[in-house]
Write an enzyme that holds these catalytic residues in place. Structure first.
Site, PDB file in Angstrom:
ATOM      1  N   SER A 212       0.840  -1.193   0.000  1.00 50.08           N
ATOM      2  CA  SER A 212       0.000   0.000   0.000  1.00 50.08           C
ATOM      3  C   SER A 212       0.881   1.251   0.000  1.00 50.08           C
ATOM      4  CB  SER A 212      -0.946  -0.042   1.194  1.00 50.08           C
ATOM      5  OG  SER A 212      -1.902   0.982   1.153  1.00 50.08           O
TER       6      SER A 212
ATOM      7  N   ARG B  84     -11.394   5.999  11.012  1.00 51.50           N
ATOM      8  CA  ARG B  84     -10.973   4.598  10.983  1.00 51.50           C
ATOM      9  C   ARG B  84     -12.076   3.705  10.426  1.00 51.50           C
ATOM     10  NH1 ARG B  84      -6.925   1.365   9.955  1.00 51.50           N
ATOM     11  NH2 ARG B  84      -6.918  -0.552  11.192  1.00 51.50           N
TER      12      ARG B  84
ATOM     13  N   ASP C  35      -8.827  -6.701  -4.262  1.00 43.36           N
ATOM     14  CA  ASP C  35      -8.454  -5.367  -3.789  1.00 43.36           C
ATOM     15  C   ASP C  35      -9.091  -4.325  -4.699  1.00 43.36           C
ATOM     16  OD1 ASP C  35      -7.298  -3.025  -2.917  1.00 43.36           O
ATOM     17  OD2 ASP C  35      -5.228  -3.733  -3.061  1.00 43.36           O
TER      18      ASP C  35
ATOM     19  N   HIS D   4      -8.053  -5.104   0.122  1.00 44.71           N
ATOM     20  CA  HIS D   4      -6.758  -4.430   0.199  1.00 44.71           C
ATOM     21  C   HIS D   4      -5.905  -4.990   1.331  1.00 44.71           C
ATOM     22  CE1 HIS D   4      -3.856  -1.351  -0.572  1.00 44.71           C
ATOM     23  NE2 HIS D   4      -3.992  -0.801   0.626  1.00 44.71           N
ATOM     24  N   ASP D   5      -6.529  -5.416   2.405  1.00 44.49           N
ATOM     25  CA  ASP D   5      -5.785  -5.965   3.545  1.00 44.49           C
ATOM     26  C   ASP D   5      -5.111  -7.300   3.249  1.00 44.49           C
ATOM     27  OD1 ASP D   5      -5.974  -3.949   5.370  1.00 44.49           O
ATOM     28  OD2 ASP D   5      -7.489  -4.900   6.635  1.00 44.49           O
TER      29      ASP D   5
END
Length: 365
Positions: free
Chosen positions: A140, A210, A305, A338-339
């Site tokens: 990222s 968050r 992602d 994405h994680d």
């Protein structure tokens, strides 16, 4: 590590004196040729692997990847993790004391960029006696730093591992970052960024920021598989408190984040993400931007992602190939969004293991 010399910044300002918090793993060999710099993403830090003797629950954010016998084997490589300038995990940042005023920087701390971080990291490498990294890697925002290293210091990077990346943010990604920043900046406890003097934290804004970010890090399939439409109490209660498990999860993540992360740091890191665009100075040509690179590249993307899609990684690969740079590309089938770059995945770790094994053979370590 403390630095007394001024660090010029892309914004036109400078940091006169600053410190960088870092950790190392493994041993630097006699030739100083086996060093790997691991660059962190938005809310991570220098603590990339292992745990502390007095805090066994504080496990490094990439511990499944880095350590003895793992894909990045610390019995063969010397790994360096750095908390970036402007961070809130020990490096000089908005919450630090400005020696010129005797007060915390707060809103006066300058906006920093990916390129500024690379300059600071290069100075740290100088102090550690590392002239050339065997690899610079990250996922990222960390991958953007690896890419920038290859451009800014081509002679000092043998390999660049660019994972779950994009050559620049899309308008949608900038929009997500702006909504998160507005959540913080409109919190009554923000006080224009000088909330330290008021003895408060803009918790509400941090929680929302968050929660927004976390939604974008996961895929729809991953959320559905983990939470579905499960109700905490099994029935609808017709109120606005937590009912669905996903709501509970997001609130928990928001609360936890607000307990340890600095709001001013969040604003600056998301701006660094927005500003990263190496092609901008080259007529929007990524090929020209990457022309100076001398490193070998491994580019990795993940099918689910949607924030930094595989298409964005393929833009990087094409620009590298157009320059006839050496590049390997892996598109990993993974459901985590994405994680995924943080997850332990057999195919993903297999690719990295093979790449580091080749590096180790070439280095003779």
């Amino acid at each position: 590590m403390s630095f007394a010399s001024s660090l010029p910044l892309r914004c036109g300002g400078a940091i006169e004196r600053y410190a960088l918090m870092y950790e190392t793993y493994g041993a630097l060999n006699a030739a100083k040729s086996n060093a790997v710099l691991v660059c962190h993403a938005l809310n991570a830090s220098h603590h990339v692997a292992g745990y502390y003797a007095d805090d066994s629950k504080n496990i490094g954010w990439w511990d499944n990847l880095i350590g003895p016998g793992k894909p990045l084997d610390t019995e063969r490589f010397f790994v360096v993790g750095v908390n970036n300038l402007g961070g809130c995990h020990g490096s000089t940042g908005p919450a630090s004391i400005n020696e010129a005023t005797g007060k915390q920087y707060g809103a006066s701390f300058p906006v920093v960029t990916v390129e500024d971080w690379v300059e600071a990291q290069a100075r740290l490498a100088d102090q550690l006696g590392i002239e050339r990294f065997a690899a610079v890697m990250g996922g990222s925002l960390g991958a953007m730093q690896a890419l920038s290293w290859a451009i800014q210091y081509p002679q000092r990077v043998a390999n660049a591992l660019v994972i779950a990346a994009a050559p620049k943010l899309s308008a949608q990604n900038i929009a997500f970052n702006e909504v998160a920043r507005q959540a913080i900046m409109t919190d009554p406890d923000f006080h224009g960024g000088d909330y330290y003097a008021h003895g408060v934290v803009p918790r509400r804004g941090l929680r929302l920021a968050r929660m927004i970010g976390h939604i974008t890090y996961l895929s729809d399939d991953a959320m559905m598989e983990k939470f579905g439409r499960a109700l905490r109490n099994g029935v609808l209660n017709f109120h606005f408190d937590v009912e669905f498990e996903i709501e509970s999860y997001l609130r928990y993540q928001g609360d936890k984040f607000a307990d340890y992360f600095d709001a001013n740091t969040y604003l600056r890191i998301t701006k660094a993400l927005d500003y990263f665009d190496p092609a901008l100075a080259h007529g929007d040509s990524l090929r020209k931007a990457l022309a100076p690179a001398l490193a070998k590249f491994l580019v990795v993307s993940f099918t689910s992602d949607w924030r930094f899609s595989p298409a964005r990684s393929r833009e990087i690969v094409k620009a590298l190939l157009d320059n006839r740079h050496r590049v390997s590309y892996a598109e990993i089938t993974a459901p985590h969004g994405h994680d995924a770059f943080l997850m332990e995945d057999t195919q993903y770790h297999g690719v990295l293991s093979a790449y580091f094994e080749r590096m180790a053979r070439e280095l003779g370590v």
